[in-house]
Design a protein around this motif. Structure first.
Motif, PDB file in Angstrom:
ATOM      1  N   GLN A 183      53.933 112.730 117.692  1.00  0.00           N
ATOM      2  CA  GLN A 183      53.826 111.342 117.253  1.00  0.00           C
ATOM      3  C   GLN A 183      53.731 111.260 115.731  1.00  0.00           C
ATOM      4  OE1 GLN A 183      50.770 108.980 119.032  1.00  0.00           O
ATOM      5  NE2 GLN A 183      51.028 107.302 117.594  1.00  0.00           N
ATOM      6  N   LEU A 184      52.887 112.079 115.138  1.00  0.00           N
ATOM      7  CA  LEU A 184      52.738 112.030 113.686  1.00  0.00           C
ATOM      8  C   LEU A 184      54.044 112.370 112.985  1.00  0.00           C
ATOM      9  CD1 LEU A 184      49.219 113.669 113.198  1.00  0.00           C
ATOM     10  CD2 LEU A 184      49.841 111.259 112.981  1.00  0.00           C
ATOM     11  N   TYR A 185      54.788 113.336 113.544  1.00  0.00           N
ATOM     12  CA  TYR A 185      56.061 113.686 112.916  1.00  0.00           C
ATOM     13  C   TYR A 185      57.053 112.531 112.992  1.00  0.00           C
ATOM     14  CZ  TYR A 185      60.628 115.527 112.021  1.00  0.00           C
ATOM     15  OH  TYR A 185      61.891 115.686 111.513  1.00  0.00           O
ATOM     16  N   ARG A 186      57.168 111.905 114.172  1.00  0.00           N
ATOM     17  CA  ARG A 186      58.110 110.790 114.319  1.00  0.00           C
ATOM     18  C   ARG A 186      57.787 109.682 113.329  1.00  0.00           C
ATOM     19  NH1 ARG A 186      57.843 110.287 120.897  1.00  0.00           N
ATOM     20  NH2 ARG A 186      58.887 112.257 121.391  1.00  0.00           N
ATOM     21  N   GLN A 187      56.502 109.409 113.172  1.00  0.00           N
ATOM     22  CA  GLN A 187      56.110 108.342 112.262  1.00  0.00           C
ATOM     23  C   GLN A 187      56.314 108.739 110.807  1.00  0.00           C
ATOM     24  OE1 GLN A 187      52.796 106.397 115.279  1.00  0.00           O
ATOM     25  NE2 GLN A 187      52.123 107.301 113.373  1.00  0.00           N
TER      26      GLN A 187
END
Length: 408
Positions: A183-187
């Motif tokens: 999730q952090l990477y996608r964001q």
């Protein structure tokens, strides 16, 4: 989606009830990895965006199994659950096809006396460990040190295989860490401008995959780099779960006892030993891409790093190791979800062997070498594709593959 592994009895022990991880965006401090830098630029950027995506609870296909199908595996410190995929299931067939295709497309013979294998053999033969070996195992490993010499074993090579079992691994703690990192990477890969959210450059497109496409086992193309609701993301046919940019299924080969530890506690990149530890005054020397956990997009390469459970050799063809039915012993490799994210590309003219887990350019999540076999003009650092992560949260060991080499 809800899921609960109900309490059930296996043998004399009653398994505890566990609930699915409900993951929220954490503080980036919770993603610090032992041995490496505490936070990464992409983690900070992802947390700063916040709120665009919810981390999924557990993989949706776990719900296809009855609670009684799952078996609790007790490790040295923690436990996890596993279940065998039915051999007539689409998921089992897709994994078999992926492995067999990668072997037929890219058969592999390891370089003679490769550093990583020679170091592992010398470790086994050390005074501290050799007493645990049988006479046959000591003899085999001593011969392996002479690999490639006249009268000595040939370097290990890939072989046609029969897949006997595929275990699906359910480890809540590992999944929670990985799903949060995704999730952090996608964001972190988007930025907000005058015209709304726009994607950053997707460097995953620069990888020269062994199959010509990302190894997503059923998915045919990459996805949008803009965060989307799960309902609009493409679905991986293997698991039925949405997969986003930066993810791939990759192989990892090692000894069965190490696989046990990986299933329990995940990959631990900071434990990768230096290959010249007997020369403490010299600069450290690790693998081609530096210190970390290594993966391959071809099963043929990973299979040269696992061991025969009888003689502990890398390429066992001896009749003495055959089962009473005349079959070769079953061996194992791991198939993992890996968040390669925004990789740093390695080249042959710039050595990374001295780089520990704390060395990675800001904004990069992994190190990738485009193999010279797949892309001769890429100037890669290796003959076949190699992938390295330096943060434990970037891989989830999802499947344990049991196989045996077919008779030549």
């Amino acid at each position: 989606m809800t899921h609960d592994f109900a309490s059930h009895t296996t043998g004399s022990k009653t398994n505890r009830r566990i609930a699915p991880p409900r993951v929220e965006v954490p503080e980036t401090q919770s993603l610090r990895g032992e041995g490496g830098r505490q936070t990464h630029e992409w983690q900070q950027a992802g947390a700063a965006v916040g709120g665009l995506l919810r981390v999924p609870s557990v993989p949706a296909y776990w719900n296809a199994f009855e609670p009684s199908n799952w078996t609790m595996r007790q490790g040295t410190e923690d436990s996890y659950y596993s279940v065998d995929l039915p051999k007539d299931s689409p998921a089992f067939r897709q994994i078999v096809d992926y492995i067999q295709e990668s072997i037929s497309r890219a058969p592999y013979t390891s370089p003679a006396k490769e550093d990583a294998r020679m170091q592992a053999v010398r470790e086994d033969l050390s005074l501290e460990n050799r007493q645990r070996l049988t006479p046959i195992q000591r003899k085999k490993l001593e011969q392996r040190l002479r690999e490639g010499d006249a009268g000595a074993p040939s370097p290990p090579r890939s072989r046609n295989v029969e897949i006997t079992r595929v275990e699906c691994i359910a480890n809540e703690a590992l999944w929670e860490r990985y799903a949060t990192a995704v999730q952090l990477y996608r964001q972190s890969r988007v930025r907000k401008g005058k015209n709304g959210w726009t994607p950053r450059r997707d460097t995953m497109k620069l990888i020269k995959w062994a199959r010509g496409e990302p190894p997503l086992i059923g998915a045919r193309k990459s996805w949008s780099n803009v965060p989307l609701p799960e309902s609009r993301m493409r679905e991986c046919r293997l698991t039925g779960d949405p997969l986003g940019p930066g993810e791939a299924y990759l192989f990892h080969g090692t000894r069965p006892e190490i696989i046990d530890l990986i299933m329990e506690g995940g990959f631990k990149p900071w434990l990768a030993a230096r290959q010249n530890k007997n020369s403490p005054e010299a600069p450290p020397k690790y693998g081609l891409l530096g210190q970390g956990a290594y993966f391959a997009d071809s099963a043929s390469k990973s299979m040269t790093y696992d061991r025969c459970v009888v003689c502990r050799d890398y390429d066992c063809v001896d009749a003495s190791c055959l089962t009473p039915e005349g079959d070769r012993p079953v061996r194992q490799i791991v198939l993992s979800r890996v968040l390669l994210g925004n990789p740093d590309f390695a080249t042959f003219y710039r050595s990374r062997r001295a780089q520990g887990v704390g060395v990675l350019p800001d904004g990069r999540t992994s190190v990738v070498s485009n193999g010279l076999r797949q892309a001769p003009f890429s100037l890669g650092a290796s003959m076949m594709n190699e992938f390295l992560i330096k943060d434990r949260v970037l891989a989830y060991p999802e499947f344990r593959i049991h196989y045996r080499a077919r008779k030549d």
